[in-house]
Design a protein around this motif. Structure first.
Motif, PDB file in Angstrom:
ATOM      1  N   GLY A   1      10.489   9.224  -9.634  1.00 52.45           N
ATOM      2  CA  GLY A   1      10.752   9.036  -8.275  1.00 52.45           C
ATOM      3  C   GLY A   1      11.958   7.860  -8.075  1.00 52.45           C
ATOM      4  N   GLU A   2      11.859   7.261  -7.030  1.00 54.42           N
ATOM      5  CA  GLU A   2      12.726   6.127  -6.532  1.00 54.42           C
ATOM      6  C   GLU A   2      12.185   4.673  -6.697  1.00 54.42           C
ATOM      7  N   LEU A   3      10.832   4.862  -7.093  1.00 52.28           N
ATOM      8  CA  LEU A   3      10.155   3.346  -6.981  1.00 52.28           C
ATOM      9  C   LEU A   3      10.360   2.542  -8.163  1.00 52.28           C
ATOM     10  N   GLU A   4      10.744   1.184  -7.966  1.00 48.95           N
ATOM     11  CA  GLU A   4      10.958   0.138  -8.751  1.00 48.95           C
ATOM     12  C   GLU A   4       9.550  -0.276  -9.599  1.00 48.95           C
ATOM     13  N   PRO A   5       9.735   0.037 -10.814  1.00 42.54           N
ATOM     14  CA  PRO A   5       8.329  -0.412 -11.694  1.00 42.54           C
ATOM     15  C   PRO A   5       7.936  -1.880 -11.722  1.00 42.54           C
ATOM     16  N   ILE A   6       6.771  -2.078 -11.814  1.00 40.52           N
ATOM     17  CA  ILE A   6       6.224  -3.324 -11.773  1.00 40.52           C
ATOM     18  C   ILE A   6       5.436  -3.539 -13.077  1.00 40.52           C
ATOM     19  N   ARG A   7       5.046  -4.621 -13.491  1.00 38.20           N
ATOM     20  CA  ARG A   7       4.228  -4.875 -14.759  1.00 38.20           C
ATOM     21  C   ARG A   7       2.948  -4.568 -14.725  1.00 38.20           C
ATOM     22  N   LEU A   8       2.283  -4.105 -15.670  1.00 36.26           N
ATOM     23  CA  LEU A   8       0.887  -3.907 -15.407  1.00 36.26           C
ATOM     24  C   LEU A   8      -0.115  -5.007 -14.502  1.00 36.26           C
TER      25      LEU A   8
ATOM     26  N   ILE B   1       2.020  10.879 -10.001  1.00 41.36           N
ATOM     27  CA  ILE B   1       1.157  11.036 -11.283  1.00 41.36           C
ATOM     28  C   ILE B   1       0.706  12.455 -11.425  1.00 41.36           C
ATOM     29  N   ASP B   2       0.842  13.279 -12.240  1.00 36.77           N
ATOM     30  CA  ASP B   2       0.437  14.699 -12.388  1.00 36.77           C
ATOM     31  C   ASP B   2      -1.109  14.832 -12.463  1.00 36.77           C
ATOM     32  N   GLU B   3      -1.518  16.209 -12.170  1.00 36.99           N
ATOM     33  CA  GLU B   3      -2.873  16.269 -12.192  1.00 36.99           C
ATOM     34  C   GLU B   3      -3.599  16.042 -13.713  1.00 36.99           C
ATOM     35  N   GLU B   4      -2.801  16.501 -14.596  1.00 30.68           N
ATOM     36  CA  GLU B   4      -3.235  16.192 -15.997  1.00 30.68           C
ATOM     37  C   GLU B   4      -3.484  14.910 -16.364  1.00 30.68           C
ATOM     38  N   GLU B   5      -2.788  13.761 -15.636  1.00 34.45           N
ATOM     39  CA  GLU B   5      -2.917  12.645 -16.080  1.00 34.45           C
ATOM     40  C   GLU B   5      -3.827  11.840 -15.153  1.00 34.45           C
ATOM     41  N   PHE B   6      -5.162  12.351 -14.785  1.00 27.23           N
ATOM     42  CA  PHE B   6      -6.008  12.026 -14.113  1.00 27.23           C
ATOM     43  C   PHE B   6      -6.485  10.541 -14.461  1.00 27.23           C
ATOM     44  N   LEU B   7      -6.738  10.660 -15.996  1.00 32.54           N
ATOM     45  CA  LEU B   7      -7.108   9.140 -16.583  1.00 32.54           C
ATOM     46  C   LEU B   7      -6.303   7.989 -15.818  1.00 32.54           C
TER      47      LEU B   7
ATOM     48  N   PRO C   1       0.792  -1.365   0.197  1.00 35.38           N
ATOM     49  CA  PRO C   1      -0.050   0.039   0.018  1.00 35.38           C
ATOM     50  C   PRO C   1       0.896   1.348  -0.055  1.00 35.38           C
ATOM     51  N   ASP C   2       1.937   1.379   0.766  1.00 36.24           N
ATOM     52  CA  ASP C   2       2.950   2.515   0.770  1.00 36.24           C
ATOM     53  C   ASP C   2       3.406   2.633  -0.509  1.00 36.24           C
ATOM     54  N   GLN C   3       3.867   1.592  -1.118  1.00 36.71           N
ATOM     55  CA  GLN C   3       4.348   1.692  -2.560  1.00 36.71           C
ATOM     56  C   GLN C   3       3.370   2.209  -3.611  1.00 36.71           C
ATOM     57  N   PHE C   4       2.278   1.745  -3.430  1.00 31.16           N
ATOM     58  CA  PHE C   4       1.161   2.081  -4.354  1.00 31.16           C
ATOM     59  C   PHE C   4       0.787   3.632  -4.086  1.00 31.16           C
ATOM     60  N   LYS C   5       1.035   4.081  -2.964  1.00 27.75           N
ATOM     61  CA  LYS C   5       0.561   5.343  -2.712  1.00 27.75           C
ATOM     62  C   LYS C   5       1.640   6.450  -3.370  1.00 27.75           C
ATOM     63  N   GLN C   6       3.090   5.863  -3.094  1.00 33.16           N
ATOM     64  CA  GLN C   6       4.160   6.750  -3.535  1.00 33.16           C
ATOM     65  C   GLN C   6       3.993   6.687  -5.152  1.00 33.16           C
ATOM     66  N   PHE C   7       3.468   5.640  -5.724  1.00 31.19           N
ATOM     67  CA  PHE C   7       3.361   5.697  -7.220  1.00 31.19           C
ATOM     68  C   PHE C   7       2.346   6.702  -7.586  1.00 31.19           C
ATOM     69  N   ILE C   8       1.030   6.623  -6.936  1.00 31.18           N
ATOM     70  CA  ILE C   8       0.010   7.558  -7.201  1.00 31.18           C
ATOM     71  C   ILE C   8       0.337   9.010  -7.070  1.00 31.18           C
ATOM     72  N   ASN C   9       1.249   9.259  -6.241  1.00 30.69           N
ATOM     73  CA  ASN C   9       1.687  10.662  -5.910  1.00 30.69           C
ATOM     74  C   ASN C   9       2.577  11.135  -6.736  1.00 30.69           C
TER      75      ASN C   9
ATOM     76  N   GLN D   1       6.466   2.796 -16.152  1.00 31.12           N
ATOM     77  CA  GLN D   1       7.883   3.155 -16.115  1.00 31.12           C
ATOM     78  C   GLN D   1       8.153   4.599 -16.246  1.00 31.12           C
ATOM     79  N   THR D   2       7.372   5.319 -17.242  1.00 25.87           N
ATOM     80  CA  THR D   2       7.410   6.738 -17.223  1.00 25.87           C
ATOM     81  C   THR D   2       7.320   7.307 -15.784  1.00 25.87           C
ATOM     82  N   ILE D   3       6.529   7.028 -15.054  1.00 23.75           N
ATOM     83  CA  ILE D   3       5.831   7.855 -13.878  1.00 23.75           C
ATOM     84  C   ILE D   3       6.779   7.206 -12.750  1.00 23.75           C
TER      85      ILE D   3
END
Length: 368
Positions: free
Chosen positions: A305-312, A181-187, A171-179, A299-301
């Motif tokens: 930061g310093e978050l290791e990406p995962i697959r979709l 994301i820019d506002e214009e990337e709301f989708l 959950p903490d890593q997912f919150k880090q990922f969501i944070n 990957q772009t998002i």
């Protein structure tokens, strides 16, 4: 049908083996022997074989013809995307090696040599096993068509697979990922949040229309999947019959969807695209998006930061890890994921559950 003596003293045996279904002509087998006894023995054995339907057909059926029959059967009984995978794998990895083969002369040794060739090409063990499965199914079709008597693939074992550690976000890593994301990337924020909190497969998410959201019950109705084939949108049933299900969603996710729906309506108005309850939820132009758009953006998002990406697809695993963290049981997780049985859930995710032996040992302390 009979045996007759030739001018040179040898004997020719003639056996009728039924009607050729393609030419509608009678099929016959003939063979010449030095003695009448040998001719009679051969004639008797040949009749027994054909009457027991164990004989190999005299018709020379090419690998390409059998391959086409196999694909035609896939077309009748499988989803379009499955057929596409079969065609792609055959054309890329199998056809060149087998298009000129003589089915009757292919041995298990030849199949192992082909498997070794795939290994030396650098393909992963999983990819090689998938190719070998399709090859075996084509040879099964050859057996069915009586082009060969046995399948030489049957004795060739699959390659051992490395059990890679399953990736998921806490959950903490997912919150880090969501944070990140820019506002214009709301989708994208809405899509990834929806995926994380429902555990749905990507194709199932992309297929959703607004009328698949039950506002009153706070549920998502899952009964279809979306994919692209030759740039055409294809809607099919989900992976299995058990994948047809209803998933409860939390109120914050529901509010996030409502916010995106309002933005989507404004976007469609600007683009002069009609918007309705039949509109795909995560659509942002005339056609619904492909999974690649959401897959690449992770990957772009993460690079921000310093978050290791995962697959979709790992967002589905992350949802399970979240449920396990909340101490949900196997049955609940099975229902949300749409697995056919609890065994499937345990086989895939059992290692994520807390160690039951440790809990048992700790409870034994109460007896001291």
């Amino acid at each position: 049908m009979g045996i007759r003596r030739l001018n040179d003293g040898r004997f020719r045996a003639d056996v009728s083996v039924g009607i050729d279904p393609l030419t509608n002509r009678r099929r016959r087998k003939t063979k010449t022997f030095d003695s009448k006894k040998e001719a009679e023995e051969w004639q008797s054995k040949t009749k027994q074989l054909y009457h027991s339907r164990k004989a190999i057909s005299d018709r020379k059926i090419s690998f390409t013809a059998i391959k086409d029959l196999y694909l035609e059967e896939c077309k009748l009984h499988s989803k379009p995307n499955y057929l596409k995978i079969q065609e792609y794998t055959i054309n890329k990895h199998i056809l060149e090696s087998f298009k000129n083969c003589n089915f009757k002369e292919v041995t298990s040794f030849d199949i192992r040599e082909y498997q070794l060739k795939l290994i030396n090409s650098g393909l992963s063990a999983k990819s090689i096993n998938n190719i070998m499965i399709i090859l075996k199914q084509i040879f099964d079709k050859a057996v069915e068509e009586q082009a060969i008597q046995t399948n030489p693939c049957n004795t060739v074992k699959n390659l051992a697979l490395d059990n890679k550690k399953m990736k998921f976000w806490t959950p903490d890593q997912f919150k880090q990922f969501i944070n990140l994301i820019d506002e214009e990337e709301f989708l994208f924020k809405t899509f990834y949040t929806f995926s994380y909190f429902t555990g749905m497969r990507c194709g199932e998410i992309l297929a959703l229309n607004w009328n698949d959201i039950d506002n009153f019950r706070g549920e998502v109705n899952v009964y279809k999947s979306l994919t692209y084939i030759n740039k055409e949108v294809i809607i099919t049933r989900p992976k299995t019959s058990n994948s047809i299900r209803r998933i409860s969603i939390n109120s914050k996710l529901f509010n996030l969807l409502e916010s995106w729906k309002e933005r989507q309506q404004n976007l469609f108005a600007q683009l002069r695209i009609h918007h309705s309850n039949d509109t795909h939820i995560f659509q942002y132009r005339e056609k619904p998006p492909t999974k690649d758009i959401f897959s690449r953006r992770i990957q772009t998002i993460c690079n921000r930061g310093e978050l290791e990406p995962i697959r979709l697809h790992d967002l589905r695993h992350s949802h399970v890890a979240l449920l396990i963290h909340q101490r949900e049981d196997y049955a609940t997780i099975k229902e949300r994921l749409g697995h056919a049985s609890i065994k499937t859930t345990i086989d895939v995710y059992g290692h994520l559950f807390p160690n039951k032996q440790r809990e048992t040992a700790d409870r034994l302390d109460d007896f001291f």
